[in-house]
Design an enzyme around this catalytic site. Sequence first.
Site, PDB file in Angstrom:
ATOM      1  N   GLY A 200       0.918  -1.012  -0.008  1.00 12.88           N
ATOM      2  CA  GLY A 200       0.170   0.023  -0.021  1.00 12.88           C
ATOM      3  C   GLY A 200       1.100   1.613   0.033  1.00 12.88           C
ATOM      4  O   GLY A 200       1.895   1.162   0.227  1.00 12.88           O
ATOM      5  N   SER A 201       0.508   2.382  -0.450  1.00  7.45           N
ATOM      6  CA  SER A 201       1.124   3.524  -0.884  1.00  7.45           C
ATOM      7  C   SER A 201       0.670   5.053  -0.104  1.00  7.45           C
ATOM      8  O   SER A 201       1.201   5.649   0.089  1.00  7.45           O
ATOM      9  CB  SER A 201       1.324   3.636  -2.733  1.00  7.45           C
ATOM     10  N   ARG A 202      -0.021   4.866   0.856  1.00  8.56           N
ATOM     11  CA  ARG A 202      -0.343   6.142   1.889  1.00  8.56           C
ATOM     12  C   ARG A 202      -0.943   5.899   2.565  1.00  8.56           C
ATOM     13  O   ARG A 202      -0.981   5.274   3.344  1.00  8.56           O
ATOM     14  CB  ARG A 202      -1.737   6.460   0.752  1.00  8.56           C
TER      15      ARG A 202
END
Length: 221
Positions: free
Chosen positions: A184-186
């Site tokens: 995941g990136s945030r």
Amino acid sequence: MRIVKDGWPLILGIPVAGIVLAVLCRWAGFPCGAMTFLVLGLVGGSFMLYFFRNPSRDIPSDPGVFVAGADGLIRAVETVQEDRLMKCECVRISIFLSPLDVHVNRAPLAGKVTQLGYTPGKHLLTIQNAASEYNEHSTILIEGERTRCLVKQIVGSIVRRVVYWLEMNQILEKGALIGMMKFGSRLDMYFPKADVDVMVQKGSVVRGGETVVAVLAKGRA
């Protein structure tokens, strides 16, 4: 370098899969395919070893400072109304994680875990503000002595796995490990606006558990 235990199935599994496929290709008379799968397995396993690293961090001891929950780039610092859990006007600090960043997450402040949840949703690009509200995400609310922080681990558009390693009413030290963005990136952090002064801005590079992102407002100290 410490490695997160969740990563070992991929760290070991990818090279093993590569070796098995290489052996099958060799047996079937495709030596080039065998070499390709062997290289891909070793490269993939090496990347997973790097991805699941858990480096030590110097956690600030001052109880009046709050730290980044993840490594990465500050994508936004903005004022929002958070009515679901915080029920007040908040400062939202959004951190974008690249594939090369450390992906373990840490507690921004010391306190007690009072809410845990996982919300299904969309899979918008995490650079969009709407991702914070509508994407699939986990929520972690930590109640400190003088303020609180809501942490959201937000799923991206391609790879869709975030986890927390917490229980309700668990007591956390500042900088303690709370979970991981498995690609995941945030990560978003919400602080009550009246309680803190923000110390970072859009474009700042932060390190989870180490970089001070906010301090207790003078009237709250």
